[in-house]
Design a protein around this motif. Structure first.
Motif, PDB file in Angstrom:
ATOM      1  N   THR A   1       0.843  -1.192   0.000  1.00 10.60           N
ATOM      2  CA  THR A   1       0.000   0.000   0.000  1.00 10.60           C
ATOM      3  C   THR A   1       0.881   1.246   0.000  1.00 10.60           C
ATOM      4  N   SER A   2       0.286   2.338  -0.421  1.00 10.87           N
ATOM      5  CA  SER A   2       0.897   3.636  -0.153  1.00 10.87           C
ATOM      6  C   SER A   2       0.643   3.984   1.307  1.00 10.87           C
ATOM      7  N   VAL A   3       1.186   5.101   1.762  1.00  7.15           N
ATOM      8  CA  VAL A   3       0.920   5.539   3.137  1.00  7.15           C
ATOM      9  C   VAL A   3      -0.574   5.802   3.318  1.00  7.15           C
ATOM     10  N   ALA A   4      -1.204   6.406   2.313  1.00  9.30           N
ATOM     11  CA  ALA A   4      -2.640   6.695   2.403  1.00  9.30           C
ATOM     12  C   ALA A   4      -3.483   5.437   2.421  1.00  9.30           C
ATOM     13  N   GLY A   5      -2.937   4.316   1.925  1.00  5.32           N
ATOM     14  CA  GLY A   5      -3.680   3.063   1.885  1.00  5.32           C
ATOM     15  C   GLY A   5      -3.392   2.131   3.043  1.00  5.32           C
ATOM     16  N   LYS A   6      -2.639   2.593   4.045  1.00  9.09           N
ATOM     17  CA  LYS A   6      -2.316   1.725   5.184  1.00  9.09           C
ATOM     18  C   LYS A   6      -3.587   1.129   5.787  1.00  9.09           C
ATOM     19  N   GLY A   7      -3.502  -0.156   6.121  1.00  8.92           N
ATOM     20  CA  GLY A   7      -4.624  -0.830   6.759  1.00  8.92           C
ATOM     21  C   GLY A   7      -5.566  -1.526   5.803  1.00  8.92           C
ATOM     22  N   LEU A   8      -5.320  -1.432   4.486  1.00  9.20           N
ATOM     23  CA  LEU A   8      -6.218  -2.078   3.528  1.00  9.20           C
ATOM     24  C   LEU A   8      -6.197  -3.594   3.667  1.00  9.20           C
ATOM     25  N   LEU A   9      -5.076  -4.138   4.079  1.00  5.45           N
ATOM     26  CA  LEU A   9      -4.967  -5.566   4.355  1.00  5.45           C
ATOM     27  C   LEU A   9      -4.426  -5.714   5.774  1.00  5.45           C
ATOM     28  N   ALA A  10      -5.046  -6.592   6.536  1.00  8.69           N
ATOM     29  CA  ALA A  10      -4.627  -6.775   7.930  1.00  8.69           C
ATOM     30  C   ALA A  10      -3.129  -7.047   7.986  1.00  8.69           C
ATOM     31  N   PRO A  11      -2.410  -6.416   8.914  1.00  6.07           N
ATOM     32  CA  PRO A  11      -0.945  -6.541   8.917  1.00  6.07           C
ATOM     33  C   PRO A  11      -0.454  -7.966   9.116  1.00  6.07           C
ATOM     34  N   GLU A  12      -1.281  -8.818   9.748  1.00  6.95           N
ATOM     35  CA  GLU A  12      -0.862 -10.198   9.957  1.00  6.95           C
ATOM     36  C   GLU A  12      -1.155 -11.098   8.758  1.00  6.95           C
ATOM     37  N   ALA A  13      -1.859 -10.595   7.750  1.00 11.36           N
ATOM     38  CA  ALA A  13      -2.173 -11.398   6.567  1.00 11.36           C
ATOM     39  C   ALA A  13      -0.876 -11.829   5.877  1.00 11.36           C
TER      40      ALA A  13
ATOM     41  N   PHE B   1      -7.589   5.844  15.789  1.00 11.92           N
ATOM     42  CA  PHE B   1      -6.865   6.359  14.631  1.00 11.92           C
ATOM     43  C   PHE B   1      -5.622   7.086  15.124  1.00 11.92           C
ATOM     44  N   ILE B   2      -4.657   7.238  14.226  1.00 17.06           N
ATOM     45  CA  ILE B   2      -3.441   7.994  14.504  1.00 17.06           C
ATOM     46  C   ILE B   2      -3.311   9.088  13.457  1.00 17.06           C
ATOM     47  N   ALA B   3      -3.187  10.329  13.902  1.00 13.34           N
ATOM     48  CA  ALA B   3      -2.896  11.460  13.020  1.00 13.34           C
ATOM     49  C   ALA B   3      -1.444  11.857  13.273  1.00 13.34           C
ATOM     50  N   SER B   4      -0.668  11.931  12.223  1.00 13.40           N
ATOM     51  CA  SER B   4       0.759  12.176  12.405  1.00 13.40           C
ATOM     52  C   SER B   4       1.210  13.417  11.662  1.00 13.40           C
ATOM     53  N   ASP B   5       2.208  14.064  12.221  1.00 14.39           N
ATOM     54  CA  ASP B   5       2.793  15.259  11.623  1.00 14.39           C
ATOM     55  C   ASP B   5       4.043  14.856  10.852  1.00 14.39           C
ATOM     56  N   MET B   6       4.689  15.833  10.261  1.00 14.71           N
ATOM     57  CA  MET B   6       5.966  15.600   9.585  1.00 14.71           C
ATOM     58  C   MET B   6       7.055  15.567  10.654  1.00 14.71           C
TER      59      MET B   6
ATOM     60  N   SER C   1       9.072   6.886  10.315  1.00 13.35           N
ATOM     61  CA  SER C   1       9.293   5.468  10.572  1.00 13.35           C
ATOM     62  C   SER C   1       7.963   4.728  10.679  1.00 13.35           C
ATOM     63  N   GLY C   2       6.998   5.361  11.324  1.00  9.79           N
ATOM     64  CA  GLY C   2       5.692   4.738  11.467  1.00  9.79           C
ATOM     65  C   GLY C   2       4.987   4.512  10.147  1.00  9.79           C
ATOM     66  N   ASN C   3       5.291   5.347   9.153  1.00  7.50           N
ATOM     67  CA  ASN C   3       4.665   5.177   7.846  1.00  7.50           C
ATOM     68  C   ASN C   3       4.837   3.760   7.320  1.00  7.50           C
ATOM     69  N   TYR C   4       5.980   3.150   7.563  1.00  9.94           N
ATOM     70  CA  TYR C   4       6.173   1.791   7.059  1.00  9.94           C
ATOM     71  C   TYR C   4       6.265   0.739   8.176  1.00  9.94           C
TER      72      TYR C   4
ATOM     73  N   TRP D   1      -4.623   5.764   9.777  1.00 17.59           N
ATOM     74  CA  TRP D   1      -3.314   6.438   9.798  1.00 17.59           C
ATOM     75  C   TRP D   1      -3.411   7.658   8.896  1.00 17.59           C
ATOM     76  N   LEU D   2      -3.418   8.841   9.484  1.00 13.77           N
ATOM     77  CA  LEU D   2      -3.590  10.083   8.737  1.00 13.77           C
ATOM     78  C   LEU D   2      -2.254  10.817   8.704  1.00 13.77           C
ATOM     79  N   HIS D   3      -1.711  10.975   7.504  1.00 18.99           N
ATOM     80  CA  HIS D   3      -0.381  11.577   7.383  1.00 18.99           C
ATOM     81  C   HIS D   3      -0.363  12.519   6.187  1.00 18.99           C
ATOM     82  N   PRO D   4       0.288  13.688   6.306  1.00 19.41           N
ATOM     83  CA  PRO D   4       0.311  14.673   5.212  1.00 19.41           C
ATOM     84  C   PRO D   4       1.366  14.332   4.168  1.00 19.41           C
TER      85      PRO D   4
END
Length: 536
Positions: free
Chosen positions: A238-250, A379-384, A390-393, A403-406
Motif C-alpha cells: 500500500t501507499s501511506v494513504a492506503g495503510k490498513g487495507l490488508l490486515a498486517p498479519e495477513a 486512529f493515529i494522526a501524524s505530523d511531519m 518510521s511509522g509510515n512503514y 493512519w492520517l499523514h500529510p
C-alpha cells in the motif's frame, strides 16, 4: 428590514449544505461571514471554533479522512483564505474532499482595487491551482449549481478541495426563490470498459509474479482487494494513504514498505503490477522512480495518471471497488498456490527488521508500545516528524482510515488539528496524535479547540528532540553546518496545562505505555511529552 420569511443567501447556503448531509463546519466567525453564521442556529450543523484558519482547513481534512465525507470550513475574505491555503494545498496533494466556503468583497468592488477591507486582487486565483475548482458566486442563484458541482467532484471524480467565494452582497441579500432542497448527487465513478477489463484479466491470469499496489483511492475496496490478493497469490503493498487495507498479519500483506530498499527490491521482481487507486508518487516511495520491470495495470478515476512516470499496459478508468470486484468476477475462480508469495513477504519482513538504523530502532520501540495499548478502533494522526516517517512503514495499521499523514504536500503543523478534526468525523474512536516539537508549535493553539470541544479520548504524543531533527540530520549528512535547526523550546508541559490538557512526562518506555493507557481512558485531551533520551 429583513422579512422573517425570506432567507438571505448566507442562510440559504447553510440550509442547502445541511441537506447535502453536512453536520460539522470548522471556522472562525468574522465580520465578512456573519450571514453564514445567521444560518447556523437550527440547521443541525455543528460549528467548531478553531484558533486559526489553517487549523480549520486541517481539521476539515482530518474529518474527511476518517469519515469519508467532505470536510467543510467557513473562512473570511482575504487573510482567511491565505491562512487556509496551506491546508487546502495539503488536501489537494492527498486527494481529500474538502469544501471551503469563504466570503469575498462586494460584487461591485471586485477587481477594482478600492482598498476594501480584506481585499485581494483576485481571491479566486489564489486557490485555483490547489483546488479541483475555485469559483465566485456572483448571484444567489449560482450557489446551488456550484455546490452541486462540488459534490460531483467529491462523488464522481478524483476527490479534491473546492473553494467557493461568496460576495458580501450575495450573502446578505434575500433570495428570490427557495433552492435549499435542490440536492444533486452523482451515481459514482463507474466501471472501466469491458475491453479494458478483459485485457487486464488476461494479463493478470497469465502473470507468474503478480503484485498489487493500493492507495488512498481504494480505501473503500478493502474486502475486494483482500480477495483479489488471495485469488492471484499477489503480495499487496500500500501507499501511506492506503495503510490498513490488508490486515498486517495477513500472509500476503507487504505493507507500506515501498519506501525502503527491501520493498524496492521486491517490487522489481513483479512481472505484472496492479496499481489501484494510487498516483504512485515519489512522496510515497522516498525515491523518484520505483524499479518496475514488469507491466503496469492501473486503476484510477483520473485519466491523467495512466501515462505519467509509469505508463499503463492497461488503463482501467473507474472506481477501485467496482473494478476490483469486476476483475474478481472475471478471473479464474480457483486460487493459485500462494506459498511462494507468502514466503517472499515473510522474507521482506525479516529484511526490514534487520535493516534498521539506530534512530529507527528507537522509533520502532516506541511504535511497538503504542501498538500494544492502542484501542483497536483508534486512529493515529501524524505530523511531519521522524517518528511518523518510521511509522509510515513500521506501524501495523489494522484497518483503513486509521493512519492520517500529510504525505503529498508534507506540511508541518498538520497532526494536531487533523487529529482534532478526525475526532469530529469519528467521535466514537479514540485518537492519537504523533507530533514533533517543531511541528507542534505551528498549530499548538488548536489545543484550545480540543479542550473546549472534546469529551472523549485524544492523546497527543509529543516527540521532543529539541531540534528540527530531520533537517539537522540532512544538513549533517551533506556536510552543511546546522543552522536554524536547534530552537529554544517553551515548557511544553506548562503550555499544555494552560490550555487545559492533562499532562504526562514519562521517563521510560514502560512509563510511556502506562501513560498511553491512562490517556486512552481519559475523556478529554492528554499531552504526553516524550524526550528523545527517555526512549533509548
Amino acid at each position: 428590514m429583513q422579512n422573517n420569511n425570506t432567507l438571505t443567501g448566507g442562510q440559504a447556503l447553510v440550509r442547502l449544505l445541511a441537506n447535502y448531509g453536512v453536520d460539522t463546519v470548522f471556522g472562525i466567525p468574522g465580520v465578512h461571514t456573519l450571514e453564514l453564521y445567521r444560518g447556523l442556529p437550527g440547521s443541525g450543523i455543528r460549528h467548531v471554533l478553531t484558533r486559526h484558519e489553517q487549523g480549520a482547513g486541517f481539521m476539515a481534512d482530518g474529518y474527511a479522512r476518517v469519515s469519508g465525507k467532505p470536510g467543510v470550513a467557513f473562512i473570511i475574505t482575504g487573510p482567511g483564505v491565505t491562512n487556509a491555503a496551506t491546508a487546502i494545498g495539503q488536501a489537494y496533494a492527498d486527494s481529500i474532499p474538502m469544501l471551503v466556503i469563504s466570503s469575498v468583497n462586494h460584487t461591485a468592488s471586485l477587481g477594482k482595487g478600492w482598498g476594501c477591507l480584506h481585499e485581494t486582487q483576485d481571491q479566486r486565483a489564489m486557490t485555483a491551482p490547489i483546488t479541483a475548482f475555485s469559483a465566485v458566486a456572483l448571484s444567489a442563484e449560482d450557489l446551488p449549481e456550484l455546490i452541486a458541482r462540488a459534490y460531483a467532484v467529491f462523488d464522481s471524480e478524483r476527490p479534491r478541495p473546492v473553494h467557493i467565494s461568496v460576495p458580501l452582497d450575495v450573502l446578505a441579500a434575500p433570495i428570490a426563490r427557495d433552492w435549499t432542497n435542490e440536492v444533486v448527487r452523482r451515481a459514482g465513478r463507474g466501471l472501466p470498459s469491458a475491453d479494458a477489463l478483459r485485457q487486464a484479466v488476461d494479463k493478470l491470469a497469465a502473470a507468474k509474479r503478480p503484485m498489487i499496489i493500493a492507495g488512498g483511492g481504494a480505501l473503500h475496496a478493502a474486502d475486494a482487494l483482500a480477495a483479489l490478493s488471495e485469488r492471484l497469490a499477489a503480495p499487496l503493498f500500500t501507499s501511506v494513504a492506503g495503510k490498513g487495507l490488508l490486515a498486517p498479519e495477513a500472509p500476503l500483506a507487504a505493507g507500506a514498505t515501498l519506501c525502503v530498499q527491501a520493498g524496492w527490491d521486491m517490487i522489481a521482481e513483479a512481472d505484472v503490477v496492479l496499481a489501484i487507486g494510487t498516483e504512485m508518487a515519489d512522496t510515497d516511495y522516498w525515491c523518484e522512480r520505483l524499479p518496475l520491470t514488469g507491466e503496469v495495470i492501473r486503476v484510477d478515476v483520473d485519466s491523467r495518471k495512466f501515462n505519467d512516470f509509469y505508463p499503463s499496459a492497461v488503463a482501467l478508468l473507474g472506481d477501485s471497488k467496482a473494478t476490483a470486484e469486476a476483475l474478481l468476477a472475471a478471473l479464474p475462480a480457483a486460487a493459485r498456490d500462494a506459498s511462494g508469495a507468502r514466503d517472499r513477504v515473510a522474507q521482506l519482513r525479516k529484511q526490514i527488521d534487520g535493516s534498521h538504523a539506530p534512530l529507527q530502532l528507537i522509533h520502532k520501540a516506541i511504535l511497538e508500545r503504542i501498538a500494544k495499548v492502542l484501542p483497536d478502533n483508534a486512529f493515529i494522526a501524524s505530523d511531519m516528524t521522524q517518528l511518523a516517517y518510521s511509522g509510515n512503514y513500521l506501524y501495523p495499521s489494522k484497518a483503513p482510515r486509521g493512519w492520517l499523514h500529510p504525505t503529498g504536500y508534507g506540511t508541518l503543523g498538520y497532526g494536531v488539528p487533523a487529529g482534532i478534526g478526525a475526532k469530529f468525523g469519528a467521535p466514537e474512536r479514540p485518537g492519537l496524535i504523533l507530533v514533533g516539537d517543531g511541528g507542534f508549535l505551528y498549530t499548538a493553539q488548536e489545543l484550545a479547540t480540543a479542550t473546549e470541544e472534546l469529551d472523549s479520548p485524544l492523546v497527543v504524543l509529543l516527540w521532543n528532540n529539541d531540534a528540527l531533527g530531520q533537517i539537522r540530520d540532512d544538513m549533517i549528512s551533506l556536510d552543511i553546518e546546522p543552522i536554524g535547526v536547534l530552537p529554544r523550546n517553551p515548557d511544553f508541559a506548562l503550555l499544555a496545562r494552560a490550555y487545559g490538557c492533562e499532562v504526562r512526562q514519562p521517563q521510560s518506555l514502560d512509563e510511556l505505555e502506562r501513560e498511553l493507557c491512562e490517556g486512552f481512558a481519559h475523556p478529554g485531551v492528554t499531552l504526553i511529552e516524550l524526550k528523545h533520551a527517555c526512549a533509548k
